[in-house]
Design an enzyme around this catalytic site. Structure first.
Site, PDB file in Angstrom:
ATOM      1  N   TRP A 192       0.834  -1.202   0.000  1.00  0.00           N
ATOM      2  CA  TRP A 192       0.000   0.000   0.000  1.00  0.00           C
ATOM      3  C   TRP A 192       0.871   1.255   0.000  1.00  0.00           C
ATOM      4  O   TRP A 192       1.369   1.677   1.044  1.00  0.00           O
ATOM      5  CB  TRP A 192      -0.914   0.007   1.229  1.00  0.00           C
ATOM      6  CG  TRP A 192      -1.918  -1.098   1.189  1.00  0.00           C
ATOM      7  CD1 TRP A 192      -3.114  -1.068   0.542  1.00  0.00           C
ATOM      8  CD2 TRP A 192      -1.836  -2.385   1.796  1.00  0.00           C
ATOM      9  NE1 TRP A 192      -3.766  -2.273   0.696  1.00  0.00           N
ATOM     10  CE2 TRP A 192      -3.007  -3.099   1.455  1.00  0.00           C
ATOM     11  CE3 TRP A 192      -0.866  -3.034   2.573  1.00  0.00           C
ATOM     12  CZ2 TRP A 192      -3.244  -4.400   1.881  1.00  0.00           C
ATOM     13  CZ3 TRP A 192      -1.111  -4.334   2.995  1.00  0.00           C
ATOM     14  CH2 TRP A 192      -2.291  -5.001   2.650  1.00  0.00           C
ATOM     15  N   HIS A 227      -7.026   1.811   2.262  1.00  0.00           N
ATOM     16  CA  HIS A 227      -8.118   0.849   2.058  1.00  0.00           C
ATOM     17  C   HIS A 227      -9.187   1.123   3.111  1.00  0.00           C
ATOM     18  O   HIS A 227      -8.984   1.959   4.001  1.00  0.00           O
ATOM     19  CB  HIS A 227      -7.624  -0.606   2.122  1.00  0.00           C
ATOM     20  CG  HIS A 227      -6.738  -0.939   3.298  1.00  0.00           C
ATOM     21  ND1 HIS A 227      -6.129  -2.140   3.473  1.00  0.00           N
ATOM     22  CD2 HIS A 227      -6.368  -0.204   4.399  1.00  0.00           C
ATOM     23  CE1 HIS A 227      -5.421  -2.150   4.590  1.00  0.00           C
ATOM     24  NE2 HIS A 227      -5.558  -0.979   5.170  1.00  0.00           N
ATOM     25  N   ARG A 245      -4.124   5.992  -2.932  1.00  0.00           N
ATOM     26  CA  ARG A 245      -2.810   5.340  -2.988  1.00  0.00           C
ATOM     27  C   ARG A 245      -1.855   6.149  -3.835  1.00  0.00           C
ATOM     28  O   ARG A 245      -2.218   6.632  -4.911  1.00  0.00           O
ATOM     29  CB  ARG A 245      -2.931   3.917  -3.543  1.00  0.00           C
ATOM     30  CG  ARG A 245      -3.590   3.029  -2.507  1.00  0.00           C
ATOM     31  CD  ARG A 245      -3.469   1.569  -2.813  1.00  0.00           C
ATOM     32  NE  ARG A 245      -4.492   0.865  -2.030  1.00  0.00           N
ATOM     33  CZ  ARG A 245      -4.760  -0.401  -2.114  1.00  0.00           C
ATOM     34  NH1 ARG A 245      -4.071  -1.164  -2.957  1.00  0.00           N
ATOM     35  NH2 ARG A 245      -5.698  -0.948  -1.376  1.00  0.00           N
ATOM     36  N   GLN A 291     -13.703   1.659  -2.279  1.00  0.00           N
ATOM     37  CA  GLN A 291     -13.827   0.263  -1.883  1.00  0.00           C
ATOM     38  C   GLN A 291     -15.089   0.088  -1.052  1.00  0.00           C
ATOM     39  O   GLN A 291     -15.644   1.061  -0.513  1.00  0.00           O
ATOM     40  CB  GLN A 291     -12.643  -0.157  -0.994  1.00  0.00           C
ATOM     41  CG  GLN A 291     -11.360  -0.451  -1.737  1.00  0.00           C
ATOM     42  CD  GLN A 291     -10.278  -1.012  -0.813  1.00  0.00           C
ATOM     43  OE1 GLN A 291     -10.366  -0.931   0.407  1.00  0.00           O
ATOM     44  NE2 GLN A 291      -9.242  -1.577  -1.413  1.00  0.00           N
ATOM     45  N   VAL A 343      -5.487 -11.526   7.301  1.00  0.00           N
ATOM     46  CA  VAL A 343      -6.378 -12.674   7.115  1.00  0.00           C
ATOM     47  C   VAL A 343      -5.550 -13.952   7.010  1.00  0.00           C
ATOM     48  O   VAL A 343      -4.384 -13.928   6.652  1.00  0.00           O
ATOM     49  CB  VAL A 343      -7.259 -12.539   5.846  1.00  0.00           C
ATOM     50  CG1 VAL A 343      -8.307 -11.462   6.014  1.00  0.00           C
ATOM     51  CG2 VAL A 343      -6.416 -12.282   4.594  1.00  0.00           C
ATOM     52  N   ALA A 401     -13.543 -11.257   6.199  1.00  0.00           N
ATOM     53  CA  ALA A 401     -13.497  -9.847   5.808  1.00  0.00           C
ATOM     54  C   ALA A 401     -13.178  -9.790   4.323  1.00  0.00           C
ATOM     55  O   ALA A 401     -12.551 -10.702   3.777  1.00  0.00           O
ATOM     56  CB  ALA A 401     -12.423  -9.105   6.598  1.00  0.00           C
TER      57      ALA A 401
HETATM   58  C1  FA5 Z   1      -6.931  -4.361   0.052  1.00  0.00           C
HETATM   59  O1  FA5 Z   1      -7.035  -3.152  -0.047  1.00  0.00           O
HETATM   60  C2  FA5 Z   1      -7.413  -5.123   1.266  1.00  0.00           C
HETATM   61  N1  FA5 Z   1      -7.759  -4.166   2.297  1.00  0.00           N
HETATM   62  C3  FA5 Z   1      -8.602  -5.984   0.909  1.00  0.00           C
HETATM   63  C4  FA5 Z   1      -8.953  -6.932   1.981  1.00  0.00           C
HETATM   64  C5  FA5 Z   1      -9.984  -6.611   2.866  1.00  0.00           C
HETATM   65  C6  FA5 Z   1      -8.292  -8.171   2.094  1.00  0.00           C
HETATM   66  C7  FA5 Z   1     -10.312  -7.482   3.906  1.00  0.00           C
HETATM   67  C8  FA5 Z   1      -8.636  -9.037   3.101  1.00  0.00           C
HETATM   68  C9  FA5 Z   1      -9.626  -8.712   3.991  1.00  0.00           C
HETATM   69  P1  FA5 Z   1      -6.086  -4.686  -2.382  1.00  0.00           P
HETATM   70  O2  FA5 Z   1      -4.980  -3.752  -2.336  1.00  0.00           O
HETATM   71  O3  FA5 Z   1      -5.925  -5.905  -3.210  1.00  0.00           O
HETATM   72  O4  FA5 Z   1      -6.520  -5.182  -0.953  1.00  0.00           O
HETATM   73  O5  FA5 Z   1      -7.364  -3.897  -2.942  1.00  0.00           O
HETATM   74  C10 FA5 Z   1      -8.654  -4.476  -2.942  1.00  0.00           C
HETATM   75  C11 FA5 Z   1      -9.419  -4.068  -4.190  1.00  0.00           C
HETATM   76  O6  FA5 Z   1      -9.462  -2.646  -4.267  1.00  0.00           O
HETATM   77  C12 FA5 Z   1      -8.730  -4.486  -5.474  1.00  0.00           C
HETATM   78  O7  FA5 Z   1      -9.109  -5.806  -5.804  1.00  0.00           O
HETATM   79  C13 FA5 Z   1      -9.273  -3.507  -6.442  1.00  0.00           C
HETATM   80  O8  FA5 Z   1     -10.576  -3.882  -6.841  1.00  0.00           O
HETATM   81  C14 FA5 Z   1      -9.372  -2.246  -5.616  1.00  0.00           C
HETATM   82  N2  FA5 Z   1      -8.190  -1.398  -5.809  1.00  0.00           N
HETATM   83  C15 FA5 Z   1      -6.993  -1.470  -5.184  1.00  0.00           C
HETATM   84  N3  FA5 Z   1      -6.162  -0.506  -5.602  1.00  0.00           N
HETATM   85  C16 FA5 Z   1      -6.821   0.203  -6.525  1.00  0.00           C
HETATM   86  C17 FA5 Z   1      -6.502   1.347  -7.332  1.00  0.00           C
HETATM   87  N4  FA5 Z   1      -5.338   1.967  -7.252  1.00  0.00           N
HETATM   88  N5  FA5 Z   1      -7.454   1.809  -8.185  1.00  0.00           N
HETATM   89  C18 FA5 Z   1      -8.663   1.188  -8.235  1.00  0.00           C
HETATM   90  N6  FA5 Z   1      -9.022   0.138  -7.514  1.00  0.00           N
HETATM   91  C19 FA5 Z   1      -8.130  -0.361  -6.668  1.00  0.00           C
END
Ligand code: FA5
Length: 326
Positions: free
Chosen positions: A148, A168, A194, A208, A252, A294
């Protein structure tokens, strides 16, 4: 005819005229050299001063009114006498605008979870390092922090901790658990940030929807069922292909990710998994008593798939030609 009678008959004649010629005839009848109103104006000089003043000013007011009415109505007809403005046509439709597609997807997704008994809660966009990282089992210097890329905020006077723009919606897991006793199930829609390069599926600012369900015997099967139900309801009428695959997040165990096919390519839409025992410990829940799942699903990605939008940046372009299509 007195002035009042001239006024009402002239107005009525103008209103019911349907051609340019008829309007010209009316002008001659009332305002022409031998017109009714002209006669009155001409006869003024024979009246005593007092009467002349009163009648003269009333007659002139009427003259201006009739001239304006005639000019306005004549403008509705072209040279050839055809109607150029249809005064009986219905008014122009006022366009009222509509919700941005991302707002709509966020509302629709929240509603579907609410229909499955999840409470909808929200949290702050400016977060502490503790809720965004530490309480999620991501300590400082842990390599997972690099997942992140973070916008750090300048510390303010009263800040006891480092502040950041949440990367997130997961910090709301701890904020909610600290104040609640399980069992419960919540979703948290919201904006995330981000510090990373943008491309077709990544923005600096995106949305999200976090989910958290905690109970005595919540398991991964429950998660799979809930997500399948959600996807069925969200993409109702659309044929979509999705897959679950193993993944890693420090908060998780086990971790999974969900992908959906968009134009022949797999697009990741969410990260998820069973809440890590360490996270329950931070919340002062006994991990032997409680289990939970989650997830964090990307609202923008859901919108891209639902509406067939190939590039996430279009949502933020502010281009009305794009936005009006929704
Ligand atoms: C997370 O942010 C974790 N907090 C998710 C999580 C929650 C895991 C609870 C376990 C338990 P990640 O970085 O993969 O994970 O982002 C999750 C989703 O957010 C991605 O699959 C995507 O759909 C969206 N996302 C992430 N970064 C971006 C971005 N820069 N632009 C648009 N969508 C994004």
């Amino acid at each position: 005819m007195n002035l009042g009678e001239i006024g009402s008959s002239a107005r009525e004649a103008i209103n019911s005229a349907t051609t340019r010629e008829a309007l010209e005839q009316i002008r001659l009848n009332y305002l022409g050299r031998k017109g009714e109103l002209t006669e009155i104006l001409r006869s003024l000089k024979e009246l005593p001063v007092e009467e002349r003043r009163v009648l003269g000013s009333e007659a002139n007011v009427l003259r201006v009114e009739l001239e304006n009415m005639l000019a306005d109505k004549t403008a509705n007809f072209g040279e050839a006498g055809e109607m150029v403005a249809d005064i009986t046509a219905p008014g122009k439709k006022v366009s009222r605008g509509h919700l941005h597609p991302l707002s709509r997807v966020m509302a629709d997704a929240s509603k579907i979870f609410a229909g499955m008994n999840f409470s909808v809660v929200t949290g702050p966009e400016a977060e502490t390092e503790y809720y965004n990282f530490d309480a999620l089992n991501i300590p400082a210097n842990h390599p997972a922090r690099e997942m992140w890329d973070t916008f750090w905020l300048k510390s303010g006077k009263g800040d006891k901790q480092k502040m950041l723009l949440r990367t997130h919606t997961s910090p709301m897991q701890m904020r909610f658990m600290e104040k609640s006793t399980p069992p419960f199930q919540i979703v948290v829609p919201g904006r995330c940030f981000r510090y990373e390069a943008t491309d077709m599926s990544h923005e600096v600012n995106f949305y999200q929807l976090e989910g958290l369900m905690v109970g005595k015997d919540v398991n991964l099967g429950n998660f799979k069922f809930i997500i399948e139900e959600f996807l069925k309801k969200f993409f109702v009428g659309q044929k979509i292909e999705f897959r679950f695959r193993p993944s890693y997040f420090p908060f998780v165990e086990p971790g999974v990710e969900v992908d959906i096919k968009l134009k022949g390519k797999w697009l990741e839409i969410m990260g998820a998994g069973m809440v890590h025992p360490r996270v329950f410990e931070y919340a002062h829940y006994n991990p032997k008593d409680w289990q939970g799942f989650a997830f964090g699903v990307g609202i923008d990605r859901l919108a891209m798939i639902k509406y067939g939008v190939p590039d996430i940046r279009l949502f933020y372009s502010g281009d009305l030609r794009f936005l009006k299509q929704f």
